[in-house]
Design an enzyme around this catalytic site. Sequence first.
Site, PDB file in Angstrom:
ATOM      1  N   ASP A  10     -22.202 -11.570  29.135  1.00  0.00           N
ATOM      2  CA  ASP A  10     -22.444 -11.499  27.689  1.00  0.00           C
ATOM      3  C   ASP A  10     -22.055 -12.850  27.084  1.00  0.00           C
ATOM      4  O   ASP A  10     -20.916 -13.296  27.213  1.00  0.00           O
ATOM      5  CB  ASP A  10     -21.593 -10.369  27.096  1.00  0.00           C
ATOM      6  CG  ASP A  10     -21.904 -10.117  25.624  1.00  0.00           C
ATOM      7  OD1 ASP A  10     -21.660  -8.999  25.168  1.00  0.00           O
ATOM      8  OD2 ASP A  10     -22.354 -11.046  24.928  1.00  0.00           O
ATOM      9  N   ASP A 105     -28.596 -11.414  24.599  1.00  0.00           N
ATOM     10  CA  ASP A 105     -27.569 -12.252  25.238  1.00  0.00           C
ATOM     11  C   ASP A 105     -26.739 -11.524  26.298  1.00  0.00           C
ATOM     12  O   ASP A 105     -25.680 -11.995  26.668  1.00  0.00           O
ATOM     13  CB  ASP A 105     -26.649 -12.862  24.166  1.00  0.00           C
ATOM     14  CG  ASP A 105     -25.560 -11.919  23.716  1.00  0.00           C
ATOM     15  OD1 ASP A 105     -25.797 -10.696  23.690  1.00  0.00           O
ATOM     16  OD2 ASP A 105     -24.459 -12.397  23.410  1.00  0.00           O
ATOM     17  N   GLU A 106     -27.228 -10.399  26.788  1.00  0.00           N
ATOM     18  CA  GLU A 106     -26.449  -9.650  27.793  1.00  0.00           C
ATOM     19  C   GLU A 106     -27.337  -9.165  28.912  1.00  0.00           C
ATOM     20  O   GLU A 106     -28.468  -8.750  28.663  1.00  0.00           O
ATOM     21  CB  GLU A 106     -25.908  -8.343  27.237  1.00  0.00           C
ATOM     22  CG  GLU A 106     -24.975  -8.338  26.168  1.00  0.00           C
ATOM     23  CD  GLU A 106     -24.711  -6.891  25.748  1.00  0.00           C
ATOM     24  OE1 GLU A 106     -24.089  -6.126  26.505  1.00  0.00           O
ATOM     25  OE2 GLU A 106     -25.170  -6.537  24.656  1.00  0.00           O
TER      26      GLU A 106
HETATM   27  P1  TTP Z   1     -23.244  -9.738  20.586  1.00  0.00           P
HETATM   28  O1  TTP Z   1     -23.205 -10.076  22.042  1.00  0.00           O
HETATM   29  O2  TTP Z   1     -22.844  -8.359  20.167  1.00  0.00           O
HETATM   30  O3  TTP Z   1     -22.277 -10.718  19.792  1.00  0.00           O
HETATM   31  P2  TTP Z   1     -22.020 -12.262  20.012  1.00  0.00           P
HETATM   32  O4  TTP Z   1     -22.664 -12.798  21.244  1.00  0.00           O
HETATM   33  O5  TTP Z   1     -22.357 -13.002  18.760  1.00  0.00           O
HETATM   34  O6  TTP Z   1     -20.442 -12.316  20.154  1.00  0.00           O
HETATM   35  P3  TTP Z   1     -19.550 -11.797  21.391  1.00  0.00           P
HETATM   36  O7  TTP Z   1     -20.471 -11.242  22.429  1.00  0.00           O
HETATM   37  O8  TTP Z   1     -18.800 -13.017  21.861  1.00  0.00           O
HETATM   38  O9  TTP Z   1     -18.631 -10.777  20.808  1.00  0.00           O
HETATM   39  O10 TTP Z   1     -24.675 -10.003  20.007  1.00  0.00           O
HETATM   40  C1  TTP Z   1     -25.496 -11.069  20.465  1.00  0.00           C
HETATM   41  C2  TTP Z   1     -26.272 -11.663  19.321  1.00  0.00           C
HETATM   42  O11 TTP Z   1     -27.071 -10.648  18.701  1.00  0.00           O
HETATM   43  C3  TTP Z   1     -25.407 -12.223  18.228  1.00  0.00           C
HETATM   44  O12 TTP Z   1     -25.038 -13.575  18.470  1.00  0.00           O
HETATM   45  C4  TTP Z   1     -26.253 -12.070  17.013  1.00  0.00           C
HETATM   46  C5  TTP Z   1     -27.114 -10.858  17.300  1.00  0.00           C
HETATM   47  N1  TTP Z   1     -26.601  -9.687  16.567  1.00  0.00           N
HETATM   48  C6  TTP Z   1     -27.127  -9.409  15.314  1.00  0.00           C
HETATM   49  O13 TTP Z   1     -28.039 -10.115  14.865  1.00  0.00           O
HETATM   50  N2  TTP Z   1     -26.633  -8.358  14.612  1.00  0.00           N
HETATM   51  C7  TTP Z   1     -25.615  -7.564  15.073  1.00  0.00           C
HETATM   52  O14 TTP Z   1     -25.180  -6.610  14.379  1.00  0.00           O
HETATM   53  C8  TTP Z   1     -25.070  -7.857  16.369  1.00  0.00           C
HETATM   54  C9  TTP Z   1     -23.937  -7.015  16.929  1.00  0.00           C
HETATM   55  C10 TTP Z   1     -25.591  -8.922  17.070  1.00  0.00           C
HETATM   56 MG    MG Z   2     -22.510 -11.782  23.054  1.00  0.00          MG
END
Ligand code: TTP
Ligand code: MG
Length: 396
Positions: A10, A105-106
């Site tokens: 992730d 992103d995962e």
């Molecule tokens: P996440 O992997 O949930 O968050 P992140 O990568 O920003 O942070 P981390 O994993 O380090 O906690 O989500 C990936 C991307 O998806 C995030 O950068 C932006 C998008 N996203 C949204 O647009 N809205 C949301 O509510 C969430 C959770 C994510």
């Molecule tokens: Mg993330």
Amino acid sequence: MTERQIIHVDMDAFFAAVEQRDNPTCLGKPVIIGGLPHQRGVVSTASYEARKFGICSAMPIAEAYRRCPNGIFLPPNMPKYRAVSKEVHKIFQYFSPTIEAISIDEAFLDVTGCEGALGSAEKIGRNIKKEIFERLRLTASVGISYNKFLAKLSSELGKPDGLFVITPGKAGAILDRLPVNKIWGVGSKTENRLKFLGIKTIKQLRELPLDLLQRQFGDVQGYRLFQLSRGIDERPVETDREAKSMAREVTFPRDTCDRYYLESMLLGMADILGYRLRVAGLKSKTICLKVRFDDFQTLTRNYSLSEPSDLDMVIYETAKQMLDLAWDGKRLVRLLGLGVTSFSPADTIQMSIFDEEKKEKKLLARTLDTIRSKYGFGAIGRASAYRLDEDNKAEN
Ligand code: TTP
Ligand code: MG
């Protein structure tokens, strides 16, 4: 049976990290992606520097601004993030053929049996992080365990820039100290219902008998909670080729009844689904549309194509007609989802009518794919799909 080795990767603060990488003035600063301070709408994500102010995804932008007026507020640049996402995916392909991308992103990688060629799962995890950093100047968190739930939990526990392993011997003790919302799939609704039953921790959840959970949450979800609270998760890592469906959905920052905006969203989603189908060598016979209105009423509709397709424009035009049937053009829409299912391999299908129009659509799709395979997914797209990127703040 040998124990599985599952890796969950992730990216850290993904959208914000890409902007920090590309814009040195943002480095080390609180960066908030999602909109400009005086606009309505919500935060997509925030850099870890911004999280120190309590800013998180889905928080109203106005609240984020109140907490951190000196933060750098930027609108999302979806084509860029999709292009980076594709580069990350390419790196995964060096390490395993069994990859399941679960969001932008995962992903999960099943590396069971790769030990001889690539080393232990931990070594593979380190090398994935190293490749991502060296090639893309971004950090990722890696979680490793013997099933998907625990691998995902591991990457979360190691964030940011972490590598965390949950072995069978450690799982019970780790789960014991966590609240129920750390269980994958337990959102605020389930959390509140469990709280009502006096259950706050995974340890307490494990003490509930299966029949009580099934009475409260239904057979399927009750059983899942029973299993996950014990660290048991037998779901396989499913590649797109094995997947039974693919879907995208977007919750809008503001409920909307702007037809042009909704159609451009559908086009953006159809574009990605068509691309994924062609990469996986699949065609789909059934298109699924999901519309959630401002009062949370949710409609789902399925439509069977006369013949399976992997073409963006076929998916888009079908979806547009389905939207017309499901929506009166007036109600405010909160969420739109588009999916494809009923797959068959692309190569065994004979087209019954191979008319000129289809040939053109096919040629356009193939040309887009060639450009994208060279320069990344975000390198090219249809002009009308770009409104998705200007206005949309959340992509699941
Ligand atoms: P996440 O992997 O949930 O968050 P992140 O990568 O920003 O942070 P981390 O994993 O380090 O906690 O989500 C990936 C991307 O998806 C995030 O950068 C932006 C998008 N996203 C949204 O647009 N809205 C949301 O509510 C969430 C959770 C994510
Ligand atoms: Mg993330």
